[in-house]
Scaffold this motif. Structure first.
Motif, PDB file in Angstrom:
ATOM      1  N   GLU A  98       0.606  -1.373   0.041  1.00 36.11           N
ATOM      2  CA  GLU A  98       0.007   0.061  -0.167  1.00 36.11           C
ATOM      3  C   GLU A  98       0.921   1.127   0.142  1.00 36.11           C
ATOM      4  N   SER A  99       1.723   1.404   0.910  1.00 37.83           N
ATOM      5  CA  SER A  99       2.530   2.524   0.985  1.00 37.83           C
ATOM      6  C   SER A  99       3.676   2.618   0.128  1.00 37.83           C
ATOM      7  N   LYS A 100       4.268   1.547  -0.417  1.00 33.80           N
ATOM      8  CA  LYS A 100       5.318   1.890  -1.498  1.00 33.80           C
ATOM      9  C   LYS A 100       4.823   1.964  -2.667  1.00 33.80           C
ATOM     10  N   PHE A 101       4.001   0.719  -3.291  1.00 32.07           N
ATOM     11  CA  PHE A 101       3.642   0.679  -4.561  1.00 32.07           C
ATOM     12  C   PHE A 101       2.190   1.208  -4.770  1.00 32.07           C
ATOM     13  N   HIS A 102       1.532   1.686  -3.758  1.00 27.30           N
ATOM     14  CA  HIS A 102       0.099   1.869  -4.008  1.00 27.30           C
ATOM     15  C   HIS A 102      -0.668   1.118  -4.789  1.00 27.30           C
ATOM     16  N   CYS A 103      -0.382  -0.312  -4.413  1.00 30.14           N
ATOM     17  CA  CYS A 103      -0.914  -1.302  -5.190  1.00 30.14           C
ATOM     18  C   CYS A 103      -2.338  -1.776  -4.724  1.00 30.14           C
ATOM     19  N   HIS A 104      -3.141  -1.919  -5.642  1.00 24.82           N
ATOM     20  CA  HIS A 104      -4.420  -2.569  -5.502  1.00 24.82           C
ATOM     21  C   HIS A 104      -4.435  -4.156  -4.989  1.00 24.82           C
TER      22      HIS A 104
END
Length: 181
Positions: A98-104
Motif C-alpha cells: 500500500e505505502s510503497k507501491f500504491h498497489c490494489h
C-alpha cells in the motif's frame, strides 16, 4: 450550441479489474500484476507484465521468506496483487504494497489441483517441470494470478463471460509469455 438533452454514445466501459486497454496503460513502463502466496512456511511471487505478457515466478522458504518476497516485489512494483489469506492479512506485506507501491490488493483462494491444472494449460508441461516441486507456493501464486486474469470479479455473469473471453484471447494471442524462475 445544443439545447436540451443530447444523445451520447458509450465510447469506453471501465469496470474494476485488471487494466489491459493499451490507451489506459502508461507507455514505456511495465505494468505488473502479481500473484502472491505467503504462509507459515513458504512465500512466492508471480508477476505478469500486462503490456508485454512476460511472466516471472519465484519462490522462497524459511525464516527470511518475507524479506526475500519484499525484495522481489521491489523489482516489479506491481500495480495490482492477488493474494492468498496469509499474504492478504500479513501487516508488513500489505503495508509495503500500500505505502510503497500504491498497489490494489485482492484476496482469492485457489486449490492446489486447480493451480496445477491452470499452470499446465497455460504454460505446458515443460514450464511446470521447471517449478520447484518441494515448494508448492510458486504454483499457487501462478494459480492465483491466472484465475485473476481469466476470471475477474464482475457484477454479472454476462460481463464475466465477456471478460474471461477477452483474457483468454490475450493469453492465446500473446506469444511472448515467458516463465522465469
Amino acid at each position: 450550441q445544443a439545447k436540451g438533452l443530447v444523445k451520447r454514445d458509450i465510447i469506453r466501459v471501465i469496470t474494476p479489474g485488471t487494466v489491459i486497454d493499451e490507451t489506459s496503460l502508461e507507455a514505456g513502463r511495465s505494468n505488473f500484476c502479481a500473484g502472491i502466496w505467503f504462509d507459515e512456511r513458504y512465500a512466492a511471487l508471480c508477476a505478469c507484465d500486462i503490456s508485454t505478457g512476460q511472466m516471472s515466478a519465484t519462490a522462497f522458504e524459511g525464516p527470511q521468506r518475507l524479506e526475500h518476497l519484499l525484495n522481489e516485489l521491489g523489482r516489479f512494483s506491481p500495480a495490482e496483487a492477488v493474494m492468498n489469506d496469509g499474504a492478504f492479512f500479513d501487516e508488513t506485506l500489505t503495508g509495503v504494497l500500500e505505502s510503497k507501491f500504491h498497489c490494489h490488493r485482492e484476496k482469492r483462494k485457489v486449490p492446489m489441483e486447480a493451480a496445477e491444472r491452470l499452470t499446465r494449460e497455460q504454460f505446458g508441461e515443460d514450464a511446470c517441470a521447471r517449478l520447484p516441486r518441494e515448494n508448492p507456493a510458486a504454483v499457487l501464486a501462478l494459480g492465483l494470478l491466472i484465475t485473476a486474469l481469466l476470471f475477474p470479479k464482475l457484477e454479472n455473469l454476462e460481463k464475466k463471460q465477456r471478460s474471461a473471453s477477452r483474457f483468454s484471447e490475450f493469453f492465446r494471442n500473446n506469444k511472448r509469455f515467458f516463465l522465469l524462475l
